[in-house]
Structures are given as C-alpha cells and as structure tokens.
Design a protein around this motif. Structure first.
Motif, PDB file in Angstrom:
ATOM      1  N   ALA A   2       0.874  -1.132   0.193  1.00  0.00           N
ATOM      2  CA  ALA A   2       0.019   0.112  -0.209  1.00  0.00           C
ATOM      3  C   ALA A   2       1.002   1.180   0.033  1.00  0.00           C
ATOM      4  CB  ALA A   2      -0.995   0.175   1.246  1.00  0.00           C
ATOM      5  N   ALA A   3       0.674   2.205  -0.856  1.00  0.00           N
ATOM      6  CA  ALA A   3       1.190   3.412  -0.724  1.00  0.00           C
ATOM      7  C   ALA A   3       0.404   4.106  -0.122  1.00  0.00           C
ATOM      8  CB  ALA A   3       1.135   4.171  -2.259  1.00  0.00           C
ATOM      9  N   LYS A   4       0.656   5.694   0.152  1.00  0.00           N
ATOM     10  CA  LYS A   4       0.186   6.136   1.150  1.00  0.00           C
ATOM     11  C   LYS A   4      -0.997   6.863   0.645  1.00  0.00           C
ATOM     12  CE  LYS A   4       2.490   7.838   5.196  1.00  0.00           C
ATOM     13  NZ  LYS A   4       2.418   8.774   6.186  1.00  0.00           N
ATOM     14  N   VAL A   5      -2.366   6.443   1.095  1.00  0.00           N
ATOM     15  CA  VAL A   5      -3.604   6.961   0.722  1.00  0.00           C
ATOM     16  C   VAL A   5      -4.674   7.130   1.961  1.00  0.00           C
ATOM     17  CG1 VAL A   5      -4.473   6.147  -1.451  1.00  0.00           C
ATOM     18  CG2 VAL A   5      -3.892   4.413   0.150  1.00  0.00           C
ATOM     19  N   ASP A   6      -5.370   8.199   1.754  1.00  0.00           N
ATOM     20  CA  ASP A   6      -6.331   8.368   2.996  1.00  0.00           C
ATOM     21  C   ASP A   6      -7.357   7.649   2.825  1.00  0.00           C
ATOM     22  OD1 ASP A   6      -7.406   9.803   4.788  1.00  0.00           O
ATOM     23  OD2 ASP A   6      -8.148  11.241   3.609  1.00  0.00           O
ATOM     24  N   TYR A   7      -7.771   6.863   3.867  1.00  0.00           N
ATOM     25  CA  TYR A   7      -8.993   6.000   3.865  1.00  0.00           C
ATOM     26  C   TYR A   7      -9.576   6.234   5.240  1.00  0.00           C
ATOM     27  CZ  TYR A   7      -6.180   2.251   6.018  1.00  0.00           C
ATOM     28  OH  TYR A   7      -5.135   1.717   6.615  1.00  0.00           O
ATOM     29  N   LYS A   8     -10.857   5.564   5.260  1.00  0.00           N
ATOM     30  CA  LYS A   8     -11.581   5.545   6.468  1.00  0.00           C
ATOM     31  C   LYS A   8     -12.018   3.733   6.599  1.00  0.00           C
ATOM     32  CE  LYS A   8     -15.055   7.722   9.328  1.00  0.00           C
ATOM     33  NZ  LYS A   8     -16.229   8.725   9.311  1.00  0.00           N
ATOM     34  N   VAL A   9     -11.992   3.322   7.697  1.00  0.00           N
ATOM     35  CA  VAL A   9     -12.285   2.008   7.760  1.00  0.00           C
ATOM     36  C   VAL A   9     -13.772   2.180   8.396  1.00  0.00           C
ATOM     37  CG1 VAL A   9     -12.025  -0.160   9.301  1.00  0.00           C
ATOM     38  CG2 VAL A   9      -9.911   1.151   8.617  1.00  0.00           C
ATOM     39  N   ILE A  10     -14.731   1.314   7.682  1.00  0.00           N
ATOM     40  CA  ILE A  10     -16.219   1.073   7.989  1.00  0.00           C
ATOM     41  C   ILE A  10     -16.645  -0.125   8.371  1.00  0.00           C
ATOM     42  CG2 ILE A  10     -18.508   1.891   7.383  1.00  0.00           C
ATOM     43  CD1 ILE A  10     -16.703   4.176   6.907  1.00  0.00           C
ATOM     44  N   VAL A  11     -16.808  -0.399   9.653  1.00  0.00           N
ATOM     45  CA  VAL A  11     -17.495  -1.876  10.130  1.00  0.00           C
ATOM     46  C   VAL A  11     -18.656  -1.782  10.844  1.00  0.00           C
ATOM     47  CG1 VAL A  11     -16.699  -3.782  11.387  1.00  0.00           C
ATOM     48  CG2 VAL A  11     -14.834  -2.293  10.261  1.00  0.00           C
ATOM     49  N   GLY A  12     -19.546  -2.819  10.332  1.00  0.00           N
ATOM     50  CA  GLY A  12     -20.798  -3.111  11.283  1.00  0.00           C
ATOM     51  C   GLY A  12     -20.736  -4.546  11.653  1.00  0.00           C
ATOM     52  N   LEU A  13     -21.320  -4.849  12.646  1.00  0.00           N
ATOM     53  CA  LEU A  13     -21.580  -6.190  13.186  1.00  0.00           C
ATOM     54  C   LEU A  13     -22.821  -6.825  12.949  1.00  0.00           C
ATOM     55  CD1 LEU A  13     -19.218  -5.842  16.261  1.00  0.00           C
ATOM     56  CD2 LEU A  13     -18.785  -7.350  14.283  1.00  0.00           C
ATOM     57  N   GLU A  14     -22.683  -7.982  12.711  1.00  0.00           N
ATOM     58  CA  GLU A  14     -24.068  -8.781  12.883  1.00  0.00           C
ATOM     59  C   GLU A  14     -23.514  -9.771  13.993  1.00  0.00           C
ATOM     60  OE1 GLU A  14     -26.034 -10.492   9.423  1.00  0.00           O
ATOM     61  OE2 GLU A  14     -26.396 -12.318  10.499  1.00  0.00           O
ATOM     62  N   ILE A  15     -24.280  -9.877  15.089  1.00  0.00           N
ATOM     63  CA  ILE A  15     -23.789 -10.581  16.409  1.00  0.00           C
ATOM     64  C   ILE A  15     -24.995 -11.818  16.585  1.00  0.00           C
ATOM     65  CG2 ILE A  15     -23.366 -10.515  18.793  1.00  0.00           C
ATOM     66  CD1 ILE A  15     -22.880  -7.269  18.010  1.00  0.00           C
ATOM     67  N   HIS A  16     -24.692 -12.781  16.990  1.00  0.00           N
ATOM     68  CA  HIS A  16     -25.546 -13.718  17.366  1.00  0.00           C
ATOM     69  C   HIS A  16     -25.102 -14.343  18.837  1.00  0.00           C
ATOM     70  CE1 HIS A  16     -26.201 -14.483  13.142  1.00  0.00           C
ATOM     71  NE2 HIS A  16     -27.666 -14.520  13.504  1.00  0.00           N
ATOM     72  N   VAL A  17     -26.026 -13.962  19.874  1.00  0.00           N
ATOM     73  CA  VAL A  17     -26.029 -14.427  21.093  1.00  0.00           C
ATOM     74  C   VAL A  17     -26.624 -15.502  21.468  1.00  0.00           C
ATOM     75  CG1 VAL A  17     -25.752 -13.650  23.384  1.00  0.00           C
ATOM     76  CG2 VAL A  17     -25.259 -12.091  21.632  1.00  0.00           C
ATOM     77  N   GLU A 198     -19.816 -11.242  13.333  1.00  0.00           N
ATOM     78  CA  GLU A 198     -19.503 -11.411  11.774  1.00  0.00           C
ATOM     79  C   GLU A 198     -19.323  -9.948  11.387  1.00  0.00           C
ATOM     80  OE1 GLU A 198     -22.719 -13.701  10.274  1.00  0.00           O
ATOM     81  OE2 GLU A 198     -22.041 -15.462  11.290  1.00  0.00           O
ATOM     82  N   PRO A 199     -18.192  -9.522  11.251  1.00  0.00           N
ATOM     83  CA  PRO A 199     -17.773  -7.881  10.940  1.00  0.00           C
ATOM     84  C   PRO A 199     -18.217  -7.710   9.546  1.00  0.00           C
ATOM     85  CG  PRO A 199     -15.967  -8.859  12.083  1.00  0.00           C
ATOM     86  CD  PRO A 199     -16.790 -10.037  11.784  1.00  0.00           C
ATOM     87  N   ASN A 200     -18.883  -6.670   9.133  1.00  0.00           N
ATOM     88  CA  ASN A 200     -18.917  -6.524   7.474  1.00  0.00           C
ATOM     89  C   ASN A 200     -18.146  -4.962   7.572  1.00  0.00           C
ATOM     90  OD1 ASN A 200     -21.425  -7.306   6.053  1.00  0.00           O
ATOM     91  ND2 ASN A 200     -21.646  -7.823   8.141  1.00  0.00           N
ATOM     92  N   VAL A 201     -16.865  -5.470   6.601  1.00  0.00           N
ATOM     93  CA  VAL A 201     -16.014  -4.538   6.418  1.00  0.00           C
ATOM     94  C   VAL A 201     -15.927  -3.764   5.132  1.00  0.00           C
ATOM     95  CG1 VAL A 201     -13.531  -3.928   6.950  1.00  0.00           C
ATOM     96  CG2 VAL A 201     -14.495  -6.053   7.990  1.00  0.00           C
ATOM     97  N   ASN A 202     -15.711  -2.464   4.872  1.00  0.00           N
ATOM     98  CA  ASN A 202     -15.277  -1.905   3.826  1.00  0.00           C
ATOM     99  C   ASN A 202     -14.581  -0.352   4.044  1.00  0.00           C
ATOM    100  OD1 ASN A 202     -17.419   0.107   3.928  1.00  0.00           O
ATOM    101  ND2 ASN A 202     -17.681   0.048   1.723  1.00  0.00           N
ATOM    102  N   LEU A 203     -13.907  -0.123   2.788  1.00  0.00           N
ATOM    103  CA  LEU A 203     -13.167   1.191   3.213  1.00  0.00           C
ATOM    104  C   LEU A 203     -13.785   2.156   2.358  1.00  0.00           C
ATOM    105  CD1 LEU A 203      -9.630  -0.350   2.706  1.00  0.00           C
ATOM    106  CD2 LEU A 203     -10.913  -0.129   4.868  1.00  0.00           C
ATOM    107  N   HIS A 204     -13.558   3.326   2.700  1.00  0.00           N
ATOM    108  CA  HIS A 204     -13.806   4.736   1.936  1.00  0.00           C
ATOM    109  C   HIS A 204     -12.441   5.339   1.740  1.00  0.00           C
ATOM    110  CE1 HIS A 204     -18.382   5.199   3.281  1.00  0.00           C
ATOM    111  NE2 HIS A 204     -18.025   3.986   2.816  1.00  0.00           N
ATOM    112  N   ILE A 205     -12.076   5.383   0.378  1.00  0.00           N
ATOM    113  CA  ILE A 205     -10.699   5.677   0.001  1.00  0.00           C
ATOM    114  C   ILE A 205     -10.721   6.932  -0.570  1.00  0.00           C
ATOM    115  CG2 ILE A 205      -8.723   5.096  -1.177  1.00  0.00           C
ATOM    116  CD1 ILE A 205      -9.523   2.138  -0.942  1.00  0.00           C
ATOM    117  N   ASN A 206     -10.033   7.785   0.055  1.00  0.00           N
ATOM    118  CA  ASN A 206      -9.894   9.153  -0.775  1.00  0.00           C
ATOM    119  C   ASN A 206      -8.670   9.209  -1.856  1.00  0.00           C
ATOM    120  OD1 ASN A 206     -12.261  10.731   0.232  1.00  0.00           O
ATOM    121  ND2 ASN A 206     -11.058  10.928   2.151  1.00  0.00           N
TER     122      ASN A 206
END
Lengths: 492, 102
Positions: A2-17, A198-206
């Motif tokens: 990875a080169a230097k890029v500006d990004y934001k990590v976005i995570v939501g969770l689906e959880i089973h208890v 169960e994390p749902n992960v994606n990135l917002h990359i500038n």
C-alpha cells in the motif's frame, strides 16, 4: 504494498448471542453443551409434520432485557416469520425468525475505548431466532448432522456501521460480552460459540479528490476477540491492496464472504453473492404474536440493574479509582460486587483494588474461579487491607497472607502472627537497631555525611542492614524516616 | 394489478425450492399457478384502505411455555426415519456452497 492513501475503515457487526435458557426456543429439549449427538431432539426441533412450536417465555424476556440494556425501542407488538433455509442442520426447511416486526430496534451501545473516551455504536435491531444444528464435513461425499443445537434461542443483534478500526470492533465485542454476562442472559463464551461476531468491513478511500468505496466483505468463523481484531486488520489491508491494484469498488451484488483462517492468520474467500438472497419471508402461522403491556415491560426493566459501564464510571467517581482500575474491577460483576463489600467493611478503595487486581485475580485464575469465590469473607480482606495501610505488614506479606486466607478463611492477623509476618513499626525498637547499625558501619556513615560519590549507595546499604537485623520485620517506611533523621543529626 | 405467473417466475420458484422440473412440468405448472393466482386476485376487489395489516388470523397472543425441560426422544427413535446415518449422526449428501449456520 500500500502506498500512502487516505482512507476510512467502516465496520458494522452482525452478532448472534446464545441465550442461557435451560431449554430450546420452541420445545422442551434441554440445551447442553457437548451432549452426545442427537440426544436432545424431539418432533418439534426435528421438524416432523404435525408438530407445533411453543415459545419459551424466558427466552423472550432475556431478549427484551438485553435490548433494553442496548437502549433499544421495545416493540409492544411483535410477530414471528419463516425464513427460507435449505440446509439439513435445520430440518424444517425454514428458520423461525423475525422480519418486519422485530422485538426491538434503534438503540445504541456505549464502548469504553482504550484512550478513556466513550464511543457510541448504533444498534439497528435485535431480534430472536432459532439456531441451526451442526454439520460436520469429514465424510468425503457426505456430511454428518447433529441437531442438538437446532432450535436453541439466539438473539441476533445488528449494529450500524459505526466502528472505524479493528480495535474498536474488538472493544465493542468485549463490551457486549460484559453486558450480557452482567445481565446473566448468556455465558457468552466465544470459544463455545455462545457469541458469534460477523464483521462487515469496507473502506472509504480518498484518492485524487474522489471517494471510492470498496466492496463490503463479511468475515465469518471468528472464535476469539483476538481473531476479531486481527481479521478486521487483515481485511482492511487486503481491501486497500486490492483497490490499489485493481481499482475494484463496491457494486450491487458484489458483497463477499470471507472465513478467518486462524492458523494462517488470513481471510479466505468463501462465497461471492451475485444476487441478493431470496429468503422468502412470510408470517409464521404456527406462532401467535407477542404483545407487551406496561406492567410486563416494567417488570422486565426492573431486572436491568446497574450496567458495567455505569458501574465503571461510578467506581471512578465514588472511589477515586483510575479508569483502568475501575474497568478491571468491573470486567466481572461478581468481582465488582465483592470489591464494594470489602470497601463497605472499612477498607481503603485503592488498597482493596490493588489487593484484588494483583493478588486476588492471580489466585482466582489459578483456581479457575473469580475473586469472590476464593472463600475469603469481605470482612477478612478488609482487615488485611487495613493492616497493610497501617504498615503492620509489607506489601509482599499482604500477598502471602492473601494466599493463605484463600486456603483457610482465617483472620489475617492470626496468619500474620503465626507466620511471623508482622512488621515492626515501633519507633523505639527500630531506633535502637538503627543506632547499632550506624555504630557498626562508620565508613558508610562517613561517606554519606561527606556527601561522597557513593552516598546514595551507602544509605541503601544501611537501610538493608537495619531490615536484616530486624529479621525483615521492621517497617521500611519507619526505618527510612529514622535513618534519615539520624544521619541529618550527624551531619549537622 | 395483473400478476399472472409466467414461466420465468415458475423457474425461479422451482430453483429456490431446489425442484428440478421438466419442460412439460414447467408448462403445466405455469398454467395451473396462473389460474390459482388469477382466482386469488378476486381479493383485490375489496377496498382495504385504512385497514391494518393482519399479523395472524387468530385473535390470540402471548402463548408461552415455561423454560422447563421435557424428555427428548431417544437417539434411536430420532434417527429411525433417517434415510441414512453414521454413528449417532444423520448422514446426508455433502453440502456444497455451505451457507448453513443460522
């Protein structure tokens, strides 16, 4: 890489208890971890024709209680739905779940972060559903199915995509564990699958003044907090690398599922969703709706009690503990309550905290239990804390006595006496020893008085001599005081 | 609202139910289902403005049982109808594209 890029990590969770009821959600089969295969099944959970489910009231109340702790709106009217399901671990061919009228929605959870700040993560909904059984795939062209778990009550919690780092996701998971254990609604043991994240992960990359969103990936197969954090970290880097290499971004239907490989510490592609799943939900005709009136609502709410983060904040405010100490003490409800009993019995809070978090938790871990179950009455521990405060025993002796007390809930003073651990704080007696040591070590005294290069070392030596002569029983604080006073007298 | 079931929809529903239909069957069922749907559409003649959707047809709610253990079936009885078994497990064809797990 990875080169230097500006990004934001976005995570939501689906959880089973897994809810800690004695029986399944719709039948009276017992829930036992590790029972022999297909020993806890009946016509209802085997999906036999003509059988009818009946809702477990405890499971419903546990779910509502948790939703309340997660600050959710509690539905006054809720119903059950069938969700299409094609795998043999749920033989009805559908899962009983909740679709458009879940029992709760729109809440939030507050997570104490490591830097001491509080992060709020939205809860979209929490609803009840039944768990599936277990498939094992070690038979070549066949699978073996155990249905003991089929029909176990599960609380599904869906969070908003409000987490922005791997460590936040891990801390969210830990806070949820702390909450459900406080409520007593789940054992919440990740290794045993009581809690599944169960994390749902994606990135917002500038990049070049534009924001690109990477395809959302869901991670499954996480059975420890460490795995949660590592897998999200891994996925962030993988998505970043993939974007930089291919420019691939989120499209409709390109959500992917990855499994966490704990051995190789990587995520492995399991499946790519080309089209949205058609679960064909429809209202479950075999179960009638649930309506909650005010009286029932209040009755459940009264069981909420003080939640862990509230307790942690109160410990900081009321007892003057550091946020860290308060978080360690409130990690487990029984330990927190024990701490308060000891303080109420007259011990200093900080001293009690040190005794519990240092010696107590070590002993508890060795015995695979919690501090409150070491067999030491709060009164006796309070007395030990007081003895340490008064300088009657050293910190080392306090730890030794603590350990003895866990073997025989005896009076700490008796143990101290019997084991010769009482510290001498009698100024007169110590002064006599100091005088003797000073007389015997003229060279050292001279070094100190003349402020020689080794003055500091010499004073330490004299200190050691006094302690040794007292057979280790002189209170070091008192010794240091007397020694300094005497040396000052000689110098002047 | 005309919602006659066409052949494509029958194919899709058959796929979701993992039913393997022949050409002839597809033809037959498309016609039959279309007739059923057409009949049901009579209901659309009713004016339902302002009527709350019904979640359940019985005027009953809150039917619960206590969280008390009842005897389960003996494992032998549970497995008695199974087409195949291995030890005390149900034995089924291998699951491809496993998305199982609730």
């Amino acid at each position: 890489m990875a080169a230097k890029v500006d990004y934001k990590v976005i995570v939501g969770l689906e959880i089973h208890v897994h809810l800690a009821t004695r029986t399944k959600m719709f039948c009276g089969c017992e829930l036992v971890y590790g029972g022999s295969p297909n020993s806890r099944v009946c016509p209802v959970c085997l999906g036999m024709p003509g059988s009818l489910p009946v809702m477990n009231k405890q499971a419903y109340e546990f779910a509502v209680l948790t939703a309340m702790a997660l600050n959710c709106e509690i539905a006054r009217f809720t119903k059950w739905d069938r969700k299409g399901y094609y795998y043999p671990d749920l033989p009805k061919n559908y899962q009983i779940s909740q679709y458009d009228l879940p029992l709760s929605h729109d809440g939030f959870i507050e997570i104490p972060l490591e830097d001491g700040s509080i992060k709020r993560v939205g809860i979209i909904r929490a609803h009840l559903e039944e768990d599936a059984g277990k498939n094992t795939h070690e038979l070549g062209n066949f699978s073996a199915v155990d249905l003991n778990r089929a029909g176990a009550p599960l609380l599904e919690i869906v969070t908003a995509p409000d987490m922005n780092s791997a460590s936040e996701v891990r801390q969210m998971a830990q806070e949820l564990q702390r909450i459900v254990r406080y409520l007593g609604i789940s054992e919440a043991d990740m290794q045993k699958g009581h809690m599944r994240f169960e994390p749902n992960v994606n990135l917002h990359i500038n990049k070049d003044g534009q924001t690109y969103k990477t395809a959302i990936c869901e991670i499954k197969n996480l059975n420890s907090f460490r795995a949660i954090e590592r897998s999200v970290e891994y996925e962030v880097h993988r998505q970043l690398d993939e974007f930089l290499e291919t420019g691939r971004t989120m499209q409709i239907g390109n959500k992917r599922t990855y499994g966490w490989d704990d051995v190789n510490q990587t995520t492995v592609l399991q499946r790519e969703k080309e089209e949205a799943h058609d679960y064909r939900y429809f209202p479950e005709p075999d179960l009638v709706p649930v309506e909650m009136d005010e009286a029932w609502f209040e009755q459940i709410k009264s069981r909420l009690g003080e939640l862990p983060l509230q307790k942690q904040k109160r410990f900081v405010g009321e007892y003057g503990l550091s946020n860290y100490d308060a978080s360690v003490l409130t990690a487990d409800k029984a330990t927190a309550e024990y701490f308060e009993k000891v303080v109420q019995a007259g011990a200093d809070a900080k001293r009690t905290c040190n005794l519990i978090t240092q010696t107590g938790q070590k002993l508890a871990n060795q015995n695979n239990t919690t501090v409150d179950k070491l067999g030491i009455s709060p009164q006796n521990l309070a007395k030990l804390a007081q003895m340490a405060d008064k300088g009657q025993i050293s910190a080392t002796a306090a730890a030794q006595i603590f350990e003895k007390m866990s073997q025989q809930n005896a009076d700490p003073e008796q143990i101290a006496k019997a084991d010769n651990l009482l510290q001498n704080s009698d100024a007169g007696a110590i002064e006599a020893i100091v005088d003797q040591v000073l007389a015997e070590n003229v060279d050292a005294v001279q070094e100190i008085v003349s402020k020689g290069k080794k003055a500091g070392k010499a004073q330490g030596f004299l200190m050691g001599q006094v302690i040794q002569k007292s057979k280790g029983q002189a209170n070091p604080k008192v010794v240091a005081e007397i020694l300094s006073r005497k040396l000052a007298q000689i110098s002047s | 609202m005309n919602q006659n079931i066409n052949r494509q929809q029958v194919e899709r529903v058959a796929h979701l139910s993992r039913l393997d239909l022949t050409e002839k069957e597809l033809e037959l069922f498309s016609g039959q289902l279309a007739a059923v749907v057409e009949y049901i559409q009579k209901l659309n003649e009713l004016k339902t403005n302002g009527v709350e959707p019904l979640a359940h047809c019985l005027p009953v709610h809150n039917v619960f049982r206590n969280d008390a253990v009842k005897p389960s079936l003996a494992t032998e009885d549970a497995l008695a109808n199974a087409p195949d078994r291995t030890d005390d497990f149900f034995k089924v064809p291998r699951i491809l594209d496993d998305s199982s797990g609730a």
